[in-house]
Design an enzyme around this catalytic site. Structure first.
Site, PDB file in Angstrom:
ATOM      1  N   TRP A  10       0.823  -1.228   0.000  1.00 47.22           N
ATOM      2  CA  TRP A  10       0.000   0.000   0.000  1.00 47.22           C
ATOM      3  C   TRP A  10       0.853   1.273   0.000  1.00 47.22           C
ATOM      4  O   TRP A  10       0.315   2.363  -0.113  1.00 47.22           O
ATOM      5  CB  TRP A  10      -0.937  -0.001   1.209  1.00 47.22           C
ATOM      6  CG  TRP A  10      -1.996  -1.070   1.158  1.00 47.22           C
ATOM      7  CD1 TRP A  10      -2.213  -1.976   0.154  1.00 47.22           C
ATOM      8  CD2 TRP A  10      -3.008  -1.334   2.138  1.00 47.22           C
ATOM      9  NE1 TRP A  10      -3.277  -2.784   0.455  1.00 47.22           N
ATOM     10  CE2 TRP A  10      -3.785  -2.416   1.679  1.00 47.22           C
ATOM     11  CE3 TRP A  10      -3.324  -0.775   3.379  1.00 47.22           C
ATOM     12  CZ2 TRP A  10      -4.858  -2.929   2.394  1.00 47.22           C
ATOM     13  CZ3 TRP A  10      -4.396  -1.295   4.102  1.00 47.22           C
ATOM     14  CH2 TRP A  10      -5.159  -2.359   3.612  1.00 47.22           C
ATOM     15  N   LYS A  11       2.149   1.130   0.166  1.00 48.15           N
ATOM     16  CA  LYS A  11       3.054   2.291   0.179  1.00 48.15           C
ATOM     17  C   LYS A  11       2.526   3.352   1.160  1.00 48.15           C
ATOM     18  O   LYS A  11       1.966   2.993   2.187  1.00 48.15           O
ATOM     19  CB  LYS A  11       3.235   2.834  -1.239  1.00 48.15           C
ATOM     20  CG  LYS A  11       3.658   1.717  -2.208  1.00 48.15           C
ATOM     21  CD  LYS A  11       4.108   2.192  -3.543  1.00 48.15           C
ATOM     22  CE  LYS A  11       4.527   0.990  -4.381  1.00 48.15           C
ATOM     23  NZ  LYS A  11       5.042   1.346  -5.688  1.00 48.15           N
ATOM     24  N   HIS A  95      12.760  -2.647  -1.209  1.00 50.22           N
ATOM     25  CA  HIS A  95      11.919  -2.151  -2.303  1.00 50.22           C
ATOM     26  C   HIS A  95      12.675  -1.057  -3.058  1.00 50.22           C
ATOM     27  O   HIS A  95      13.444  -0.304  -2.466  1.00 50.22           O
ATOM     28  CB  HIS A  95      10.602  -1.603  -1.741  1.00 50.22           C
ATOM     29  CG  HIS A  95       9.630  -1.265  -2.827  1.00 50.22           C
ATOM     30  ND1 HIS A  95       9.679  -0.075  -3.499  1.00 50.22           N
ATOM     31  CD2 HIS A  95       8.615  -1.976  -3.373  1.00 50.22           C
ATOM     32  CE1 HIS A  95       8.728  -0.071  -4.426  1.00 50.22           C
ATOM     33  NE2 HIS A  95       8.067  -1.217  -4.360  1.00 50.22           N
ATOM     34  N   GLY A 173       4.715   1.500 -10.978  1.00 51.51           N
ATOM     35  CA  GLY A 173       3.874   2.692 -10.940  1.00 51.51           C
ATOM     36  C   GLY A 173       3.834   3.455 -12.256  1.00 51.51           C
ATOM     37  O   GLY A 173       3.382   4.591 -12.314  1.00 51.51           O
ATOM     38  N   SER A 213       3.341  -2.706 -12.064  1.00 48.19           N
ATOM     39  CA  SER A 213       2.138  -2.470 -12.874  1.00 48.19           C
ATOM     40  C   SER A 213       1.317  -3.739 -13.130  1.00 48.19           C
ATOM     41  O   SER A 213       0.735  -3.910 -14.196  1.00 48.19           O
ATOM     42  CB  SER A 213       2.495  -1.778 -14.194  1.00 48.19           C
ATOM     43  OG  SER A 213       3.078  -0.511 -13.932  1.00 48.19           O
ATOM     44  N   GLY A 234       1.310  -2.872  -6.247  1.00 55.27           N
ATOM     45  CA  GLY A 234       1.226  -1.542  -5.658  1.00 55.27           C
ATOM     46  C   GLY A 234      -0.141  -0.928  -5.926  1.00 55.27           C
ATOM     47  O   GLY A 234      -1.122  -1.216  -5.235  1.00 55.27           O
ATOM     48  N   GLY A 235      -0.209  -0.105  -6.957  1.00 56.60           N
ATOM     49  CA  GLY A 235      -1.428   0.674  -7.252  1.00 56.60           C
ATOM     50  C   GLY A 235      -2.707  -0.145  -7.266  1.00 56.60           C
ATOM     51  O   GLY A 235      -3.716   0.249  -6.679  1.00 56.60           O
TER      52      GLY A 235
END
Ligand code: PGA
Length: 252
Positions: A10-11, A95, A173, A213, A234-235
């Site tokens: 989730w960063k 990371h 990302g 991605s 991620g996103g």
């Protein structure tokens, strides 16, 4: 047989309310999934709340970083035992955002990997090349250097209990996903490196995730590659639907 493992990174996103809702939204939908390990990695400050919200479900919880010391005067840092204490099973280490924005070195990552194992956390260790390194034909060398530096000194057992994540920096990302062939090639190289440093049995048991991605519409093809055992997302992990859409891409 390697168990597929899909984790959401989730960063520095979400807030307390949305973090809990997101985790619950995922946990509610995975009760029948028996063949995949699943986890979310919230920002430190929401780990405890998320862990409580999904306790008893199949959703594991991880952190995005930690410090290698067990405790002491290290202002702002968090130890492996603290992460265990709030319910973490996993910790993402090395990371690319930590390597490239925060200057984390292979040696620093290596200290953290050892500390994670000592405490009983599963480290998810990221490696990946920059675009200019790929274009200069240096991908394999860069990955080898990160692999050797970040994972130095592990026992066979510790290596078996380590998750690797291949995350080409140019794909993180950016919406530019590595092709399944590009990703598979590096995953196979990584497995060869493990076999060379440890042995074939260890190499065959290490879970290697792809990250960069990953979306519901490209997950199945990536995850269908023989050496791609999961995804670090991620996103697309910030919405329950898209995270679950990626999980649906894992072959049954
Ligand atoms: P992304 O990030 O899925 O948003 O590209 C992946 C990661 O950084 O782990």
């Amino acid at each position: 047989m390697r168990r597929p493992f899909i984790a959401g990174n989730w960063k520095m996103h979400t807030d307390r309310v949305s973090a809990i809702a997101l985790a619950e939204g995922i946990a509610d939908q995975i009760a029948d999934i028996a063949h995949i390990d699943l986890a979310v990695c919230p920002p430190y400050v929401y780990i405890d709340a998320v862990g409580r919200a999904v306790a008893g479900s199949k959703l594991g919880v991880g952190a995005q970083n930690m410090y290698h010391e067990a405790g002491g005067a290290y202002t702002g840092e968090v130890s492996a035992t603290m992460l265990l204490d709030v319910g973490c099973k996993y910790v993402i280490l090395g990371h690319s955002e930590r390597r490239h924005i925060l200057g984390e070195t292979d040696a620093a990552v290596n200290r953290k990997v050892h500390a994670a194992h000592q405490a009983g956390l599963v480290p998810v260790v990221c490696v990946g090349e920059l675009l200019e390194e790929r274009e200069a034909g240096q991908t394999l060398q860069v990955i080898r250097t990160q692999f050797e530096g970040s994972l130095a000194g592990l026992s066979d057992h510790q290596m078996t209990k380590t998750v690797l994540a291949y995350e080409p920096v140019w794909a993180i990302g950016t919406g530019k996903v590595a092709t399944p062939e590009q990703a598979q090639e590096v995953h196979a190289d990584l497995r060869k490196m493990i076999a060379g440093q440890y042995n074939t049995q260890v190499a065959e048991s290490v879970v290697i995730q792809y990250g960069g991605s990953v979306k519901p519409d490209n997950a199945a093809e990536l995850l269908g590659q023989p050496d791609i055992d999961g995804a670090l997302v991620g996103g697309a992990s910030l919405k329950a639907d898209s995270f679950l859409g990626i999980v649906a891409g894992v072959k049954a």
